[in-house]
Write a protein that holds these residues in place. Structure first.
Motif, mmCIF file in Angstrom:
data_model
loop_
_atom_site.group_PDB
_atom_site.id
_atom_site.type_symbol
_atom_site.label_atom_id
_atom_site.label_comp_id
_atom_site.label_asym_id
_atom_site.label_seq_id
_atom_site.Cartn_x
_atom_site.Cartn_y
_atom_site.Cartn_z
ATOM 1 N N HIS A 79 -39.420 73.114 57.064
ATOM 2 C CA HIS A 79 -38.167 73.658 57.575
ATOM 3 C C HIS A 79 -38.351 74.112 59.016
ATOM 4 C CE1 HIS A 79 -36.434 73.610 53.551
ATOM 5 N NE2 HIS A 79 -37.533 74.206 53.113
ATOM 6 N N LYS A 80 -37.277 74.012 59.768
ATOM 7 C CA LYS A 80 -37.310 74.517 61.136
ATOM 8 C C LYS A 80 -37.465 76.031 61.130
ATOM 9 C CE LYS A 80 -33.441 72.576 62.479
ATOM 10 N NZ LYS A 80 -32.285 72.154 63.323
ATOM 11 N N PRO A 81 -38.291 76.573 62.023
ATOM 12 C CA PRO A 81 -38.409 78.025 62.108
ATOM 13 C C PRO A 81 -37.186 78.618 62.803
ATOM 14 C CG PRO A 81 -39.676 77.008 63.835
ATOM 15 C CD PRO A 81 -39.150 75.882 62.992
ATOM 16 N N GLN A 82 -36.976 79.898 62.590
ATOM 17 C CA GLN A 82 -35.881 80.581 63.276
ATOM 18 C C GLN A 82 -36.273 81.011 64.686
ATOM 19 O OE1 GLN A 82 -34.998 83.726 60.371
ATOM 20 N NE2 GLN A 82 -33.123 82.636 59.838
ATOM 21 N N HIS A 83 -37.569 81.226 64.894
ATOM 22 C CA HIS A 83 -38.065 81.702 66.177
ATOM 23 C C HIS A 83 -39.263 80.868 66.613
ATOM 24 C CE1 HIS A 83 -35.800 85.580 66.011
ATOM 25 N NE2 HIS A 83 -35.956 85.410 64.705
ATOM 26 N N GLY B 56 -30.864 75.379 66.955
ATOM 27 C CA GLY B 56 -30.620 76.618 66.241
ATOM 28 C C GLY B 56 -31.798 77.568 66.223
ATOM 29 N N ILE B 57 -32.728 77.385 67.145
ATOM 30 C CA ILE B 57 -33.952 78.189 67.197
ATOM 31 C C ILE B 57 -33.862 79.198 68.335
ATOM 32 C CG2 ILE B 57 -36.450 78.110 67.560
ATOM 33 C CD1 ILE B 57 -36.381 75.232 66.455
ATOM 34 N N THR B 58 -34.262 80.419 68.067
ATOM 35 C CA THR B 58 -34.346 81.444 69.103
ATOM 36 C C THR B 58 -35.679 81.293 69.829
ATOM 37 O OG1 THR B 58 -32.990 82.994 67.849
ATOM 38 C CG2 THR B 58 -34.374 83.922 69.590
ATOM 39 N N CYS C 87 -38.584 69.783 64.132
ATOM 40 C CA CYS C 87 -37.117 69.817 64.189
ATOM 41 C C CYS C 87 -36.482 68.571 63.601
ATOM 42 C CB CYS C 87 -36.652 69.973 65.641
ATOM 43 S SG CYS C 87 -37.121 71.533 66.409
ATOM 44 N N GLU D 173 -32.990 75.537 71.593
ATOM 45 C CA GLU D 173 -31.845 76.348 71.188
ATOM 46 C C GLU D 173 -30.763 75.499 70.539
ATOM 47 O OE1 GLU D 173 -32.021 80.146 74.259
ATOM 48 O OE2 GLU D 173 -30.782 78.412 74.784
ATOM 49 N N TRP E 110 -45.097 82.976 64.946
ATOM 50 C CA TRP E 110 -44.114 81.947 65.264
ATOM 51 C C TRP E 110 -44.828 80.748 65.886
ATOM 52 C CZ3 TRP E 110 -41.166 86.086 68.532
ATOM 53 C CH2 TRP E 110 -40.493 86.960 67.668
#
Length: 274
Positions: free
Chosen positions: A28-32, A60-62, A149, A57, A100
């Motif tokens: 899964h893609k990380p959030q950060h 959807g990644i910070t 991603c 970004e 991260w």
């Protein structure tokens, strides 16, 4: 900024470059993520860094960019100045403490962190655990976009022939040639053309180009000759040290052909605006 030839300090030793192993990618893609922009991106190609952030970004990644980051230590390390390289690397280690992924906008710098930091800190067991953990979560940008991603790029540009340059160390340590080719293949209007000397060093090599300017100049002359003969209208690469060297040689010859960082090229081809 890879060094093809070592002009090392006295008594310096170097382990053979590691062969890239098949790695397991997150499902899964990380959030950060952290972005390591590299010193060359920061000083000479900030647009490549900004476009790297935009691409991440858009997924959807910070993106976190610690302001204290500088050089990965590779120029000192490959010149034989191990102690100096270790201290530069130590500063970077302190900036990426969260668990991260560390995404690097340069294959050669990613290779330094992923493969060579272990050698730098092999005599410091406590630090080495931190180093090895960081190495496992370090990715070159194209690798991360492709395999983590799992981007599906929608090309919006006109038909174009491009040549892909992959720096010598990044190619061998991080498989950047495979990742770059795969991303370009998603762009329906882009035709990647083969060129002679693709796997060879462009002659930059960080400090090598300063220490050995005549040899470096001959190498980049071979490189740009092959690029111009390929029929490509544009050069694309994921390493800004090589980009600076090759573009400088092309500009000196008043050639039409120019290079662009892969991040900026993809961002523009897929509808990004500056």
């Amino acid at each position: 900024m890879s060094e093809l030839f070592y002009n090392a300090a006295p008594n310096a030793t170097r382990a053979a470059p590691p062969i890239p192993k098949q790695r397991q990618y997150p499902t899964h893609k990380p959030q950060h993520v952290y972005l390591f922009g590299t010193c060359v991106v920061d000083l000479f190609y900030p647009q490549a860094g900004m476009d790297s952030i935009r691409l991440l970004e858009r997924e959807g990644i910070t993106v976190h960019f610690p302001q204290g980051q500088s050089c990965c230590g590779q120029p000192a390390y490959t010149s034989g100045y191990t102690n100096e390289a270790r201290e530069v690397a130590r500063v970077q280690l302190a900036l990426f403490r969260q668990n991260w992924p560390l995404v690097v906008a340069s294959g050669s710098c990613a290779g330094m962190i992923r493969h060579h930091y272990h050698e730098l800190f092999k005599d410091e067991p406590v630090t080495l655990r931190l180093v090895d953990t960081l190495a496992e979560r370090t990715y070159e940008l194209a690798e991360f976009l492709l395999n983590v991603c799992k981007v599906n790029l929608q090309d919006q540009g006109a038909p174009l022939k491009v040549a892909l340059h992959t720096s010598c160390s990044a190619r061998r340590e991080m498989n950047t040639h495979l990742h770059g080719r795969a991303l370009l293949a998603q762009l329906k209007g882009v035709q990647r053309v083969e060129h002679d000397h693709e796997s060879e060093c462009c002659g930059f090599g960080g400090t090598f180009s300063v220490r050995m300017p005549d040899i470096s100049g001959a190498m980049v002359a071979d490189k740009i000759r092959a690029l111009q003969e390929s029929g490509a209208a544009q050069l694309v690469t994921a390493d800004c040290g090589c980009l600076m060297n090759i573009n400088g040689a092309l500009e000196k010859q008043k050639a039409v052909l120019r290079g662009q960082h892969l991040a900026s090229f993809i961002w523009q081809r897929t509808g990004g605006t500056q």
